[in-house]
Write a protein that holds these residues in place. Sequence first.
Motif, PDB file in Angstrom:
ATOM      1  N   ARG A 147      -8.199  14.522   5.764  1.00 11.55           N
ATOM      2  CA  ARG A 147      -7.614  13.242   5.358  1.00 11.55           C
ATOM      3  C   ARG A 147      -7.882  13.034   3.865  1.00 11.55           C
ATOM      4  N   SER A 148      -6.917  12.418   3.182  1.00 11.15           N
ATOM      5  CA  SER A 148      -7.050  12.100   1.756  1.00 11.15           C
ATOM      6  C   SER A 148      -6.586  10.675   1.502  1.00 11.15           C
ATOM      7  N   MET A 149      -7.164  10.087   0.460  1.00 14.89           N
ATOM      8  CA  MET A 149      -6.777   8.739   0.042  1.00 14.89           C
ATOM      9  C   MET A 149      -6.975   8.664  -1.467  1.00 14.89           C
ATOM     10  N   GLY A 150      -6.011   8.107  -2.185  1.00  8.39           N
ATOM     11  CA  GLY A 150      -6.075   8.102  -3.636  1.00  8.39           C
ATOM     12  C   GLY A 150      -5.905   6.733  -4.251  1.00  8.39           C
ATOM     13  N   VAL A 151      -6.168   6.663  -5.555  1.00  3.65           N
ATOM     14  CA  VAL A 151      -5.971   5.446  -6.333  1.00  3.65           C
ATOM     15  C   VAL A 151      -5.333   5.826  -7.665  1.00  3.65           C
ATOM     16  N   GLU A 201      -2.692  -3.512 -17.487  1.00  2.00           N
ATOM     17  CA  GLU A 201      -3.908  -2.955 -18.089  1.00  2.00           C
ATOM     18  C   GLU A 201      -5.139  -3.144 -17.199  1.00  2.00           C
ATOM     19  N   ASP A 202      -5.127  -4.192 -16.381  1.00  2.67           N
ATOM     20  CA  ASP A 202      -6.281  -4.479 -15.523  1.00  2.67           C
ATOM     21  C   ASP A 202      -5.969  -4.232 -14.051  1.00  2.67           C
ATOM     22  N   GLU A 203      -4.931  -3.420 -13.769  1.00  2.00           N
ATOM     23  CA  GLU A 203      -4.514  -3.195 -12.391  1.00  2.00           C
ATOM     24  C   GLU A 203      -4.794  -1.767 -11.934  1.00  2.00           C
ATOM     25  N   MET A 204      -4.851  -1.601 -10.618  1.00  2.00           N
ATOM     26  CA  MET A 204      -4.909  -0.297  -9.972  1.00  2.00           C
ATOM     27  C   MET A 204      -4.020  -0.364  -8.730  1.00  2.00           C
ATOM     28  N   GLU A 205      -3.705   0.804  -8.173  1.00  2.00           N
ATOM     29  CA  GLU A 205      -2.891   0.833  -6.960  1.00  2.00           C
ATOM     30  C   GLU A 205      -3.504   1.801  -5.955  1.00  2.00           C
ATOM     31  N   ILE A 206      -3.945   1.264  -4.816  1.00  2.00           N
ATOM     32  CA  ILE A 206      -4.520   2.075  -3.756  1.00  2.00           C
ATOM     33  C   ILE A 206      -3.395   2.787  -3.006  1.00  2.00           C
ATOM     34  N   LEU A 232      -1.435   5.241  -4.106  1.00  2.00           N
ATOM     35  CA  LEU A 232      -0.328   5.725  -4.934  1.00  2.00           C
ATOM     36  C   LEU A 232      -0.127   7.222  -4.723  1.00  2.00           C
ATOM     37  N   GLY A 233       1.131   7.650  -4.585  1.00  2.00           N
ATOM     38  CA  GLY A 233       1.420   9.057  -4.369  1.00  2.00           C
ATOM     39  C   GLY A 233       1.288   9.888  -5.627  1.00  2.00           C
ATOM     40  N   HIS A 234       1.229  11.213  -5.438  1.00  2.00           N
ATOM     41  CA  HIS A 234       1.047  12.130  -6.570  1.00  2.00           C
ATOM     42  C   HIS A 234       2.264  12.201  -7.484  1.00  2.00           C
ATOM     43  N   HIS A 235       3.390  11.678  -7.048  1.00  2.00           N
ATOM     44  CA  HIS A 235       4.579  11.630  -7.901  1.00  2.00           C
ATOM     45  C   HIS A 235       4.891  10.206  -8.320  1.00  2.00           C
ATOM     46  N   GLY A 236       3.948   9.299  -8.071  1.00  2.00           N
ATOM     47  CA  GLY A 236       4.179   7.899  -8.386  1.00  2.00           C
ATOM     48  C   GLY A 236       4.791   7.107  -7.255  1.00  2.00           C
ATOM     49  N   GLU A 237       4.823   7.687  -6.031  1.00  2.00           N
ATOM     50  CA  GLU A 237       5.342   6.947  -4.881  1.00  2.00           C
ATOM     51  C   GLU A 237       4.488   5.701  -4.654  1.00  2.00           C
ATOM     52  N   PRO A 238       5.103   4.619  -4.209  1.00  2.00           N
ATOM     53  CA  PRO A 238       4.344   3.373  -4.010  1.00  2.00           C
ATOM     54  C   PRO A 238       3.173   3.554  -3.054  1.00  2.00           C
ATOM     55  N   GLY A 239       2.080   2.852  -3.365  1.00  2.00           N
ATOM     56  CA  GLY A 239       0.915   2.893  -2.505  1.00  2.00           C
ATOM     57  C   GLY A 239       0.937   1.774  -1.487  1.00  2.00           C
ATOM     58  N   VAL A 240      -0.237   1.373  -1.042  1.00  2.00           N
ATOM     59  CA  VAL A 240      -0.325   0.344  -0.009  1.00  2.00           C
ATOM     60  C   VAL A 240      -0.778  -0.998  -0.567  1.00  2.00           C
ATOM     61  N   GLU A 241      -1.340  -0.977  -1.787  1.00  2.00           N
ATOM     62  CA  GLU A 241      -1.880  -2.237  -2.297  1.00  2.00           C
ATOM     63  C   GLU A 241      -2.131  -2.156  -3.799  1.00  2.00           C
ATOM     64  N   LYS A 242      -1.593  -3.124  -4.535  1.00  2.00           N
ATOM     65  CA  LYS A 242      -1.912  -3.280  -5.950  1.00  2.00           C
ATOM     66  C   LYS A 242      -2.927  -4.402  -6.105  1.00  2.00           C
ATOM     67  N   THR A 292     -14.230   3.644  -4.377  1.00  2.00           N
ATOM     68  CA  THR A 292     -14.610   4.788  -3.548  1.00  2.00           C
ATOM     69  C   THR A 292     -14.909   4.354  -2.123  1.00  2.00           C
ATOM     70  N   GLU A 293     -15.582   3.235  -1.979  1.00  2.00           N
ATOM     71  CA  GLU A 293     -15.883   2.730  -0.640  1.00  2.00           C
ATOM     72  C   GLU A 293     -14.596   2.456   0.130  1.00  2.00           C
ATOM     73  N   ARG A 294     -13.603   1.895  -0.533  1.00  2.00           N
ATOM     74  CA  ARG A 294     -12.318   1.620   0.117  1.00  2.00           C
ATOM     75  C   ARG A 294     -11.652   2.927   0.547  1.00  2.00           C
ATOM     76  N   LEU A 295     -11.623   3.919  -0.330  1.00  2.00           N
ATOM     77  CA  LEU A 295     -10.960   5.173  -0.014  1.00  2.00           C
ATOM     78  C   LEU A 295     -11.636   5.876   1.161  1.00  2.00           C
ATOM     79  N   VAL A 296     -12.950   5.970   1.101  1.00  2.00           N
ATOM     80  CA  VAL A 296     -13.689   6.674   2.152  1.00  2.00           C
ATOM     81  C   VAL A 296     -13.607   5.920   3.473  1.00  2.00           C
TER      82      VAL A 296
END
Length: 334
Positions: free
Chosen positions: A188-192, A211-216, A218-228, A238-242
């Motif tokens: 299993r993998s999970m990225g930000v 500038e102050d945002e992240m996206e949980i 997010l795909g490796h080609h920029g596909e939308p993630g699950v949460e900004k 890291t805790e969220r991903l794991v």
Amino acid sequence: MKKLINNPNHVVDEMISGYIKAHPNHVKLLEENKRSIVTAKPTIEGKVGVLIGGGSGHEPAFMGYVGDGMADAVAVGNIFASPPPDPILEATRVIDKGEGVLYIYGNYAGDVMNFGMAADLADLEYGIEVGTVLVTDDVASAPIEEKEKRRGIAGEFFITKVAGAASEKGYKLNELVSVANKANDYTRSMGVGLTPCSLPQTGQPSFELGEDEMEIGLGHHGEPGVEKGKLQTADEVTERLVQDILTDMPISSGEKVVVLVNGLGSTTKMELYIMFNKVNEMLKEKGINLHRSYVGDYSTSLEMGGASVSIMKLDDELAELIDHSADCPMFVQK
């Protein structure tokens, strides 16, 4: 968005040319197709070939993993695009040693279509039997009940590692498909994502984040993630991903895992090791045994900022195959 390139339309071919010249003891380019790279070392008759591939821009994936203990060949596509059937077929023909070839690739529509066509042509034109393993490790890309729809991301490194070792150990094609599928099922993998990359042809950002945002997710080609959301600390991210990984694939106390903390291109090793520190802490708290770890850029997205965590649960067979030595231009394991 600055890049050291010449003609934007020639970046992939110029990269391949430089790569082949830099590593002549490991790899060679097939004269029949300028996007087919195969191992430069003779392989024994009866060995099942392992062929990987996908779009450029993810280096060291995929071409960096052709070598002893890993893949026998790679088909190289344009940036973030599947290779067409021709280079896949040519590489298949060359690495077949009479026992068939295993294809490993991520679960993307273009890859599924083109590798599928190449497999059909390999059978029709050369009588080569092809087995296929689709990598589906990205937890964020579909719910568990639709796991077959998930994308393949950095966890593909583990599946390639397992398959390459099993091939060298003499596994037959059906056995190779089985163990590689098991590796995929146990991964299993999970990225930000933190900052976008830009394609050489456009010079424009692949997506937008404040500038102050992240996206949980997010795909490796920029596909939308699950949460900004607002950028959090390394430990919080890291805790969220794991936690998302372990919720999707429960691992019991006493079980063994292998971990990859992967950079997406511009994330420093300082940040990746800070993330790994938290991964290690969480596993210890849960009584999960860390068998082996990998930290660095293993599957990138040009100069994208961000990282992913991949965890593969191990049984004795997978542990032995993960520990097998490897010697590739961009990955060496003693």
